[in-house]
Design an enzyme around this catalytic site. Structure first.
Site, PDB file in Angstrom:
ATOM      1  N   CYS A 101       8.170   1.194  -5.929  1.00 28.86           N
ATOM      2  CA  CYS A 101       7.973   0.307  -4.780  1.00 28.86           C
ATOM      3  C   CYS A 101       7.352  -1.013  -5.229  1.00 28.86           C
ATOM      4  O   CYS A 101       6.298  -1.023  -5.856  1.00 28.86           O
ATOM      5  CB  CYS A 101       7.056   0.987  -3.754  1.00 28.86           C
ATOM      6  SG  CYS A 101       6.703  -0.051  -2.319  1.00 28.86           S
TER       7      CYS A 101
ATOM      8  N   GLY B 249       4.243   3.723  -7.493  1.00 25.82           N
ATOM      9  CA  GLY B 249       3.934   2.402  -8.023  1.00 25.82           C
ATOM     10  C   GLY B 249       4.999   1.869  -8.960  1.00 25.82           C
ATOM     11  O   GLY B 249       5.172   0.658  -9.114  1.00 25.82           O
TER      12      GLY B 249
ATOM     13  N   THR C  15       3.670  -1.707  -4.192  1.00 25.01           N
ATOM     14  CA  THR C  15       2.689  -0.715  -4.633  1.00 25.01           C
ATOM     15  C   THR C  15       2.455  -0.912  -6.118  1.00 25.01           C
ATOM     16  O   THR C  15       3.384  -1.170  -6.867  1.00 25.01           O
ATOM     17  CB  THR C  15       3.232   0.716  -4.372  1.00 25.01           C
ATOM     18  OG1 THR C  15       3.547   0.847  -2.991  1.00 25.01           O
ATOM     19  CG2 THR C  15       2.229   1.777  -4.762  1.00 25.01           C
TER      20      THR C  15
ATOM     21  N   THR D 216       0.775  -1.216   0.000  1.00 16.87           N
ATOM     22  CA  THR D 216       0.000   0.000   0.000  1.00 16.87           C
ATOM     23  C   THR D 216       0.803   1.261   0.000  1.00 16.87           C
ATOM     24  O   THR D 216       1.831   1.372   0.642  1.00 16.87           O
ATOM     25  CB  THR D 216      -0.954   0.072   1.191  1.00 16.87           C
ATOM     26  OG1 THR D 216      -1.895  -0.939   1.049  1.00 16.87           O
ATOM     27  CG2 THR D 216      -1.685   1.351   1.285  1.00 16.87           C
TER      28      THR D 216
END
Length: 180
Positions: free
Chosen positions: A168, A165, A171, A5
């Site tokens: 990571c 995104g 993510t 997340t």
């Protein structure tokens, strides 16, 4: 161990109008496997006047959401009083002190991070907060875009989450956004 997340909250002005925006990715990861790519980790509270998002254990986050929403209702949507009461109640409860989740809550006037230990943190700049595995990537991107680009708040949040995104591994770029 669940990882995952990125949640990013932003409050500010654009073309003379106040905004509050929160966004989050959709990835839920267990170890080195993606369990779900389209989870929803953000929601509007108190008749759409407060935005919130969570990172961490889903079950723990839902407990926090329920508790915070109950307090927010009792305080008739007063975010500042609700955050303070929430922190006090959280610290009194031995079960809650062990929850593995964090939240961002915001409206057009205030933004706060609620930590897994019951702490309440107002971001240093008073307008950008990020949590989760990709939180630092999103925070850095949002600060740079806020400082050097003239973007609509929703676009700033979306682009910052896309950058997170791409960097990571916990993510993704399946982004959901809510705006006031």
């Amino acid at each position: 161990m669940f990882e995952a997340t990125t949640i990013l909250g932003y409050k500010g002005e654009f073309e003379g109008k106040k905004y509050a925006v929160i966004g989050g990715d959709g990835q839920v990861t267990f170890g080195n496997c993606v369990l779900k790519a389209n989870a929803t980790k953000i929601r509007a509270l108190y008749n759409g006047q407060i935005l919130s998002g969570f990172a961490g254990s889903t079950a723990d986050a839902f407990s926090l959401f329920d508790m915070f929403e109950r307090i927010l209702e009792s305080r008739k949507g007063d975010l500042v009083r609700s955050v303070l009461d929430f922190s006090k109640e959280w610290r009194k409860d031995k079960y809650l002190r062990k929850l593995e989740a964090m939240m961002i809550v915001l409206n057009k006037e205030h933004i706060y991070i609620l930590s897994g230990t019951g702490d309440v943190v107002e971001p240093e700049d008073g307008k950008i907060a990020a949590i989760g595995s990709g939180g630092n990537y999103a925070l850095s991107s949002a600060r740079a875009l806020d400082k050097f680009a003239s973007l609509k708040p929703k676009t700033l949040v979306e682009e910052s989450l896309k950058i997170a995104g791409e960097l990571c591994i916990y993510t993704n770029t399946n982004i959901k956004i809510l705006e006031l």
